[in-house]
Design an enzyme around this catalytic site. Structure first.
Site, PDB file in Angstrom:
ATOM      1  N   TYR A  31       0.830  -1.207   0.000  1.00 15.04           N
ATOM      2  CA  TYR A  31       0.000   0.000   0.000  1.00 15.04           C
ATOM      3  C   TYR A  31       0.858   1.248   0.000  1.00 15.04           C
ATOM      4  CZ  TYR A  31       0.981   0.938   4.939  1.00 15.04           C
ATOM      5  OH  TYR A  31       1.608   1.245   6.111  1.00 15.04           O
ATOM      6  N   HIS A 101      -2.219 -20.792   0.187  1.00 16.93           N
ATOM      7  CA  HIS A 101      -1.004 -19.985   0.345  1.00 16.93           C
ATOM      8  C   HIS A 101      -0.310 -19.731  -0.994  1.00 16.93           C
ATOM      9  CE1 HIS A 101      -1.659 -20.948   4.517  1.00 16.93           C
ATOM     10  NE2 HIS A 101      -0.598 -20.238   4.901  1.00 16.93           N
ATOM     11  N   LYS A 145       6.438  -1.925   1.960  1.00 16.60           N
ATOM     12  CA  LYS A 145       5.270  -1.314   2.611  1.00 16.60           C
ATOM     13  C   LYS A 145       4.097  -2.290   2.467  1.00 16.60           C
ATOM     14  CE  LYS A 145       3.230   3.320   3.199  1.00 16.60           C
ATOM     15  NZ  LYS A 145       3.419   3.457   4.635  1.00 16.60           N
ATOM     16  N   GLU A 177      13.056   2.591  13.675  1.00 19.75           N
ATOM     17  CA  GLU A 177      12.152   3.664  13.249  1.00 19.75           C
ATOM     18  C   GLU A 177      10.990   3.701  14.222  1.00 19.75           C
ATOM     19  OE1 GLU A 177      10.349   2.820   9.382  1.00 19.75           O
ATOM     20  OE2 GLU A 177      10.446   0.678   9.747  1.00 19.75           O
ATOM     21  N   LEU A 201      11.334   1.090   6.752  1.00 18.08           N
ATOM     22  CA  LEU A 201      10.700   1.593   5.536  1.00 18.08           C
ATOM     23  C   LEU A 201      11.451   2.850   5.086  1.00 18.08           C
ATOM     24  CD1 LEU A 201       8.202   1.093   3.670  1.00 18.08           C
ATOM     25  CD2 LEU A 201       7.268   3.113   4.767  1.00 18.08           C
TER      26      LEU A 201
HETATM   27  N1  PLP Z   1       8.055   3.861   8.675  1.00 19.42           N
HETATM   28  C1  PLP Z   1       6.900   3.189   8.707  1.00 19.42           C
HETATM   29  C2  PLP Z   1       6.855   1.860   9.407  1.00 19.42           C
HETATM   30  C3  PLP Z   1       5.747   3.711   8.081  1.00 19.42           C
HETATM   31  O1  PLP Z   1       4.590   3.029   8.101  1.00 19.42           O
HETATM   32  C4  PLP Z   1       5.834   4.974   7.439  1.00 19.42           C
HETATM   33  C5  PLP Z   1       4.667   5.493   6.726  1.00 19.42           C
HETATM   34  O2  PLP Z   1       4.029   6.407   7.005  1.00 19.42           O
HETATM   35  C6  PLP Z   1       7.057   5.663   7.461  1.00 19.42           C
HETATM   36  C7  PLP Z   1       8.150   5.059   8.076  1.00 19.42           C
HETATM   37  C8  PLP Z   1       7.215   7.004   6.817  1.00 19.42           C
HETATM   38  O3  PLP Z   1       7.153   6.917   5.423  1.00 19.42           O
HETATM   39  P1  PLP Z   1       6.652   8.116   4.536  1.00 19.42           P
HETATM   40  O4  PLP Z   1       7.559   9.278   4.849  1.00 19.42           O
HETATM   41  O5  PLP Z   1       6.812   7.661   3.153  1.00 19.42           O
HETATM   42  O6  PLP Z   1       5.246   8.388   4.926  1.00 19.42           O
END
Ligand code: PLP
Length: 279
Positions: A31, A101, A145, A177, A201
């Site tokens: 997504y 699966h 993602k 993060e 991410l």
């Molecule tokens: N890390 C995670 C786990 C996220 O779900 C998101 C999304 O919002 C981010 C970091 C930040 O990514 P972005 O700057 O692309 O929104």
């Protein structure tokens, strides 16, 4: 409101899915959340490129090209006569098929996207937020993602129950993060954040922040910091599409410095507003 469903535009009330849907049964999909300011996308190319990277990583064939998707997303805003601030949620799953699966044969991805209004949280942006720390119990492929967000949901709920905005995730004390954002520590004028490995991410706002730091001559070091470094930090902030560049003022109830957003965070917030044309 009109939603994008497969490659068509339909009224949102007419969008429904069979219960045997791989996104629902396996979390088998990816997504994006894309920000809209005054009816215009911010960082659209970055988001669309990342969607294709995520899809490729799970061997999901998207039924459109990068250019076709951008055209559809622009059309989505037009059809909804979108003029305000908002966000678009888009997801692509491996489709609807009898539960198994193994990938289904000859089944096309289910894709939908819709737009929602979203006001900027100016109070949070001005004052900063409180966060807590939480073990990172997610899998090894956090650069995708993917729809599998249960560990993120649990961490965010723990934060919410302690009146915190976010959870800073760590693996054995090393900060990765947050549950839905990237996180940064500032010390002696340098920004530190986890490198873009498979463990986090690669945020679109993070990419923008790296660019702003370069433009502003602020050293940006891709080196993970430890939980133990937080108490001596000069500044702490997080970034995401919906949170923007957001100061963190307390961690686990302990105040960072004087409890006020720091000057580098402020400069990055200003750069963000200029970039998004909202200053
Ligand atoms: N890390 C995670 C786990 C996220 O779900 C998101 C999304 O919002 C981010 C970091 C930040 O990514 P972005 O700057 O692309 O929104």
């Amino acid at each position: 409101p009109v939603v994008l469903s497969q490659s068509k535009f339909i009224h949102r009330d007419n969008l429904s899915y069979p219960f045997e849907e791989r996104g629902l049964q396996f979390g088998d999909g990816v997504y994006e959340v894309i920000r809209v300011y005054r009816g215009t996308y911010h960082l659209l190319k970055e988001h669309v490129d990342r969607l294709f990277r995520s899809a490729e990583a799970i061997k999901l064939a998207l039924p459109f090209t990068n250019e076709q998707l951008i055209a559809s997303l622009l059309e989505l805003l037009k059809r909804n006569d979108m003029k305000t601030d908002g966000k678009v949620y888009l997801q692509a799953t491996r489709g609807s098929a009898p539960r198994d699966h193994v990938f289904p044969k000859g089944v096309v991805a289910n894709v939908y996207a819709y737009v929602q209004n979203l006001d900027r949280n100016l109070v949070n942006l001005q004052q900063g937020v409180s966060v807590l720390t939480h073990e990172d119990i997610r899998w090894e492929y956090c650069f995708i993602k993917s729809l599998n967000l249960l560990p993120n949901v649990l961490a965010k709920q723990t934060a919410k129950e302690k009146n915190c905005y976010e959870a800073i995730l760590h693996k054995d004390g090393k900060v990765t993060e947050c549950s839905s954002s990237n996180v940064y520590l500032v010390k002696d004028g340098t920004i530190y954040t986890h490198p873009t490995t498979k463990q986090i991410l690669h945020g679109c706002v993070r990419m923008a922040v790296e660019r702003f730091a370069k433009d502003l001559d602020i050293p940006f070091v891709e080196e993970a910091f430890m939980l133990d470094d937080i108490q001596d930090a000069d500044e702490l902030f997080l970034t995401s599409t919906t949170s923007e560049v957001l100061p963190i003022i307390t961690v686990d109830g302990e105040t960072i410095r004087d409890g006020k957003p720091g000057s580098i965070t402020r400069r990055l917030q200003k750069a963000y507003e200029m970039d998004a044309n909202i200053s």
